[in-house]
Design a protein around this motif. Structure first.
Motif, mmCIF file in Angstrom:
data_model
loop_
_atom_site.group_PDB
_atom_site.id
_atom_site.type_symbol
_atom_site.label_atom_id
_atom_site.label_comp_id
_atom_site.label_asym_id
_atom_site.label_seq_id
_atom_site.Cartn_x
_atom_site.Cartn_y
_atom_site.Cartn_z
ATOM 1 N N ARG A 189 41.585 29.975 31.957
ATOM 2 C CA ARG A 189 40.696 29.611 31.385
ATOM 3 C C ARG A 189 40.444 29.024 33.059
ATOM 4 N NH1 ARG A 189 39.122 24.669 27.744
ATOM 5 N NH2 ARG A 189 41.205 25.406 26.736
ATOM 6 N N THR A 190 41.975 28.186 33.864
ATOM 7 C CA THR A 190 40.649 28.222 35.152
ATOM 8 C C THR A 190 41.116 28.810 36.926
ATOM 9 O OG1 THR A 190 43.073 27.381 36.021
ATOM 10 C CG2 THR A 190 41.742 25.511 34.958
ATOM 11 N N SER A 191 41.012 31.074 35.623
ATOM 12 C CA SER A 191 41.649 31.252 36.830
ATOM 13 C C SER A 191 41.200 32.800 36.624
ATOM 14 C CB SER A 191 43.079 31.577 37.604
ATOM 15 O OG SER A 191 43.803 31.793 36.152
ATOM 16 N N ASN A 192 41.459 32.915 35.881
ATOM 17 C CA ASN A 192 40.987 34.752 35.383
ATOM 18 C C ASN A 192 39.957 34.945 33.410
ATOM 19 O OD1 ASN A 192 43.129 34.241 33.803
ATOM 20 N ND2 ASN A 192 44.441 35.577 35.355
ATOM 21 N N THR A 193 39.654 33.447 32.910
ATOM 22 C CA THR A 193 39.582 33.627 31.512
ATOM 23 C C THR A 193 38.470 33.020 31.092
ATOM 24 O OG1 THR A 193 42.179 34.393 31.013
ATOM 25 C CG2 THR A 193 40.355 33.575 29.084
ATOM 26 N N TYR A 194 37.967 33.298 29.753
ATOM 27 C CA TYR A 194 36.277 32.542 30.294
ATOM 28 C C TYR A 194 36.261 31.795 28.344
ATOM 29 C CZ TYR A 194 31.851 30.605 29.649
ATOM 30 O OH TYR A 194 30.661 29.279 29.809
ATOM 31 N N ILE A 195 36.217 30.716 27.881
ATOM 32 C CA ILE A 195 36.755 30.650 26.787
ATOM 33 C C ILE A 195 35.109 30.116 25.430
ATOM 34 C CG2 ILE A 195 37.388 29.323 25.183
ATOM 35 C CD1 ILE A 195 39.883 28.752 26.960
ATOM 36 N N LEU A 196 34.811 30.545 24.571
ATOM 37 C CA LEU A 196 33.485 30.295 23.992
ATOM 38 C C LEU A 196 34.266 29.970 22.723
ATOM 39 C CD1 LEU A 196 32.655 33.272 23.383
ATOM 40 C CD2 LEU A 196 31.468 33.410 25.471
ATOM 41 N N ILE B 250 44.149 47.651 32.180
ATOM 42 C CA ILE B 250 42.569 48.533 32.559
ATOM 43 C C ILE B 250 42.240 47.622 33.944
ATOM 44 C CG2 ILE B 250 40.436 47.451 31.761
ATOM 45 C CD1 ILE B 250 41.345 47.664 29.139
ATOM 46 N N ALA B 251 43.125 46.608 34.189
ATOM 47 C CA ALA B 251 43.043 45.395 35.188
ATOM 48 C C ALA B 251 45.014 45.258 35.566
ATOM 49 C CB ALA B 251 42.713 44.823 34.620
ATOM 50 N N PRO B 252 45.175 46.740 36.501
ATOM 51 C CA PRO B 252 46.558 46.249 36.867
ATOM 52 C C PRO B 252 47.028 44.514 37.751
ATOM 53 C CG PRO B 252 45.890 48.784 36.888
ATOM 54 C CD PRO B 252 44.783 47.654 36.557
ATOM 55 N N ASP B 253 46.162 44.266 38.180
ATOM 56 C CA ASP B 253 46.956 43.423 38.544
ATOM 57 C C ASP B 253 45.756 41.958 38.858
ATOM 58 O OD1 ASP B 253 44.287 44.313 39.408
ATOM 59 O OD2 ASP B 253 43.613 43.614 41.825
ATOM 60 N N PHE B 254 45.854 41.685 37.298
ATOM 61 C CA PHE B 254 45.191 40.361 36.777
ATOM 62 C C PHE B 254 45.953 40.010 37.065
ATOM 63 C CE2 PHE B 254 47.519 41.231 33.158
ATOM 64 C CZ PHE B 254 48.233 40.037 32.487
ATOM 65 N N GLN B 255 47.103 39.631 36.887
ATOM 66 C CA GLN B 255 48.221 38.233 37.026
ATOM 67 C C GLN B 255 48.029 37.779 38.215
ATOM 68 O OE1 GLN B 255 51.809 41.518 36.044
ATOM 69 N NE2 GLN B 255 51.587 40.016 34.109
ATOM 70 N N GLN B 256 47.217 38.410 39.504
ATOM 71 C CA GLN B 256 47.719 37.951 40.334
ATOM 72 C C GLN B 256 46.256 36.992 40.701
ATOM 73 O OE1 GLN B 256 47.330 40.854 43.277
ATOM 74 N NE2 GLN B 256 48.586 42.917 42.941
ATOM 75 N N SER B 257 45.779 37.031 39.800
ATOM 76 C CA SER B 257 44.611 35.996 40.014
ATOM 77 C C SER B 257 44.767 34.299 38.883
ATOM 78 C CB SER B 257 42.930 36.312 39.421
ATOM 79 O OG SER B 257 43.861 36.827 38.137
ATOM 80 N N PHE B 258 46.294 34.609 38.030
ATOM 81 C CA PHE B 258 46.606 33.356 37.707
ATOM 82 C C PHE B 258 47.138 32.333 37.804
ATOM 83 C CE2 PHE B 258 50.147 31.273 35.143
ATOM 84 C CZ PHE B 258 49.961 30.840 34.055
ATOM 85 N N GLN C 180 49.898 34.882 31.674
ATOM 86 C CA GLN C 180 48.938 35.269 33.041
ATOM 87 C C GLN C 180 47.497 34.976 32.509
ATOM 88 O OE1 GLN C 180 51.742 37.520 32.643
ATOM 89 N NE2 GLN C 180 53.415 35.318 32.540
ATOM 90 N N LEU C 181 46.948 34.027 31.526
ATOM 91 C CA LEU C 181 45.691 33.654 31.703
ATOM 92 C C LEU C 181 45.610 32.862 32.505
ATOM 93 C CD1 LEU C 181 44.917 36.491 28.743
ATOM 94 C CD2 LEU C 181 44.154 36.770 31.587
ATOM 95 N N ASN D 68 33.403 35.204 36.469
ATOM 96 C CA ASN D 68 33.981 36.981 36.344
ATOM 97 C C ASN D 68 35.242 36.901 35.751
ATOM 98 O OD1 ASN D 68 35.493 35.354 38.130
ATOM 99 N ND2 ASN D 68 35.063 37.094 39.519
ATOM 100 N N PRO D 69 35.354 36.674 34.309
ATOM 101 C CA PRO D 69 36.905 36.867 33.985
ATOM 102 C C PRO D 69 37.508 38.337 33.741
ATOM 103 C CG PRO D 69 34.714 36.194 32.263
ATOM 104 C CD PRO D 69 34.444 36.491 33.726
ATOM 105 N N VAL D 70 38.537 37.715 33.521
ATOM 106 C CA VAL D 70 39.093 39.433 33.226
ATOM 107 C C VAL D 70 38.908 39.107 31.375
ATOM 108 C CG1 VAL D 70 41.260 40.747 33.557
ATOM 109 C CG2 VAL D 70 40.957 38.859 34.757
ATOM 110 N N VAL D 71 39.457 38.321 30.777
ATOM 111 C CA VAL D 71 39.657 38.454 30.128
ATOM 112 C C VAL D 71 38.332 37.252 29.165
ATOM 113 C CG1 VAL D 71 40.971 37.531 27.481
ATOM 114 C CG2 VAL D 71 41.677 39.057 29.375
ATOM 115 N N LEU D 72 37.937 37.999 28.104
ATOM 116 C CA LEU D 72 37.088 36.577 27.382
ATOM 117 C C LEU D 72 37.234 36.299 25.909
ATOM 118 C CD1 LEU D 72 34.384 35.299 26.670
ATOM 119 C CD2 LEU D 72 33.206 37.284 25.712
ATOM 120 N N VAL D 73 37.860 34.664 25.090
ATOM 121 C CA VAL D 73 38.679 34.528 23.870
ATOM 122 C C VAL D 73 37.177 33.872 23.017
ATOM 123 C CG1 VAL D 73 40.058 33.384 23.161
ATOM 124 C CG2 VAL D 73 40.819 33.971 25.270
ATOM 125 N N ILE D 74 37.107 34.473 22.483
ATOM 126 C CA ILE D 74 36.244 34.198 21.348
ATOM 127 C C ILE D 74 36.951 33.366 20.212
ATOM 128 C CG2 ILE D 74 34.297 34.744 19.817
ATOM 129 C CD1 ILE D 74 33.744 36.811 21.819
#
Length: 262
Positions: free
Chosen positions: A142-149, A252-260, A139-140, A102-108
Motif C-alpha cells: 500500500r506504500t508503493s504500488n497498491t491502493y486499498i479500499l 499486464i505490467a511486467p515491471d510492477f515489482q520494481q516499484s515494490f 511484491q505489492l 497511481n496504483p498497479v493494483v486495487l484491493v477491495i
C-alpha cells in the motif's frame, strides 16, 4: 465520451435522485445500453471545443458524491459528508481508502471494522496485517504500488455483513474511485467485495481461480484476510490465488515489482 463515463454519470444521477426523493424514480429503473461517441480525427480546436461543451458533473458532487473528473481528495470529501444510509449516524470516521494515487493494483474489501472506524483507514487491524503480508508475498504494498479500499465507507454495527442498500449507497463512490485510480488489476478480498463489484450472487469458492473483468480491468477473487484468520486451512488456497494473480499481473505490467518497497 466513453460508454464507461456515460454509465458512471447515469449511476451518479440515479443515486442522487434516490437520495433526494427517498426512492428510485421510474426513469432510472432500467439502465440504458451506452456506447462510445465516435469522432473522426477532429482538429485539436474542435476537440477542445467538444471537451469544453460537455456538461460538467461537478455540480452533482453535493448530491451524488463523486464525478468522472473528480480527484481522490474530492471523493474522500464527499464520502466524509455522506448521509445516504443509517451507518452515517453511528460512524466515528468514514474510511475512503489508502495507498498510492497511481496504483498497479486495487484491493477491495468488505467494510471497515472497529480499528478502521476509529482511525479512518482500511485494513489496520489484524486482518490488515495479514493482508499486508499477503501482498508483500507477491511484491505489492500500500506504500508503493497498491491502493486499498472497501465496498462500504462506514462500519456496520458489530461488523455484520453489509446490507444491499448500504452497498448501493456507496456504489457511486466506488465507481468514481476506480475511474480515478485506473488500476491495472483488481483483487477482491471476500464474497461481499466480489458480489458487489462483479454483480453476481456467487461467492469466493465459485469465483476464485478465474480471471473476471470490471470495466475492462482484470479481476481476481480470494478469501478475505479476516476469514483466513479464523480458517487457517484455507491459506494454501489463498496463496494459489495470489500466485495466479501475480502471473496475470506480470503479463499486464511486467515491471510492477520494481516499484515494490516492503
Amino acid at each position: 465520451m466513453k460508454k464507461e463515463e456515460k454509465s458512471l454519470i447515469f449511476d451518479l444521477l440515479k443515486t442522487a435522485s434516490a437520495s433526494v426523493n427517498g426512492f428510485t424514480q421510474r426513469d432510472f429503473l432500467d439502465t440504458p445500453v451506452f456506447s462510445d461517441d465516435v469522432t473522426e480525427n477532429a482538429p485539436d480546436s474542435i476537440q477542445d471545443a467538444q471537451d469544453s461543451s460537455q456538461p460538467s458533473v461537478t455540480g452533482l458532487n453535493a448530491s451524488a458524491g463523486a464525478s468522472a473528473g473528480a480527484s481522490l481528495e474530492s471523493i474522500s470529501a464527499q464520502i466524509a459528508q455522506c448521509t445516504r444510509c443509517s451507518l452515517s449516524k453511528s460512524r466515528h470516521n468514514t474510511v475512503p481508502g489508502t495507498g498510492v494515487s497511481n496504483p498497479v493494483v486495487l484491493v477491495i474489501g468488505e467494510a471497515p471494522g472497529y480499528e478502521e472506524d476509529m482511525q479512518g483507514l482500511p485494513f489496520v487491524g489484524p486482518a490488515g496485517q495479514l493482508l499486508d503480508k499477503m501482498l508483500a508475498a507477491i511484491q505489492l504494498s500500500r506504500t508503493s504500488n497498491t491502493y486499498i479500499l472497501n465496498i462500504l465507507k462506514c462500519r456496520p454495527p458489530q461488523n455484520r455483513t453489509p446490507y444491499p442498500e448500504e452497498a448501493e449507497a456507496c456504489s457511486s463512490f466506488l465507481k468514481a474511485q476506480i475511474a480515478v485510480l485506473k488500476p491495472k488489476m483488481i483483487l477482491c478480498a471476500g464474497s461481499t467485495a466480489a458480489k458487489n463489484l462483479l454483480n453476481t450472487a456467487l461467492g469466493v469458492t465459485r469465483l476464485r481461480q478465474q480471471i473476471h473483468e470490471y470495466a475492462k480491468i482484470p479481476v481476481c477473487v480470494t478469501y478475505h484476510p479476516s476469514y483466513l484468520l479464523q480458517h487457517k486451512e484455507f491459506k494454501a488456497q489463498a496463496w494459489d490465488d495470489l500466485k495466479m494473480f501475480r502471473e496475470q499481473l506480470l503479463k499486464i505490467a511486467p515491471d510492477f515489482q520494481q516499484s515494490f518497497r516492503g
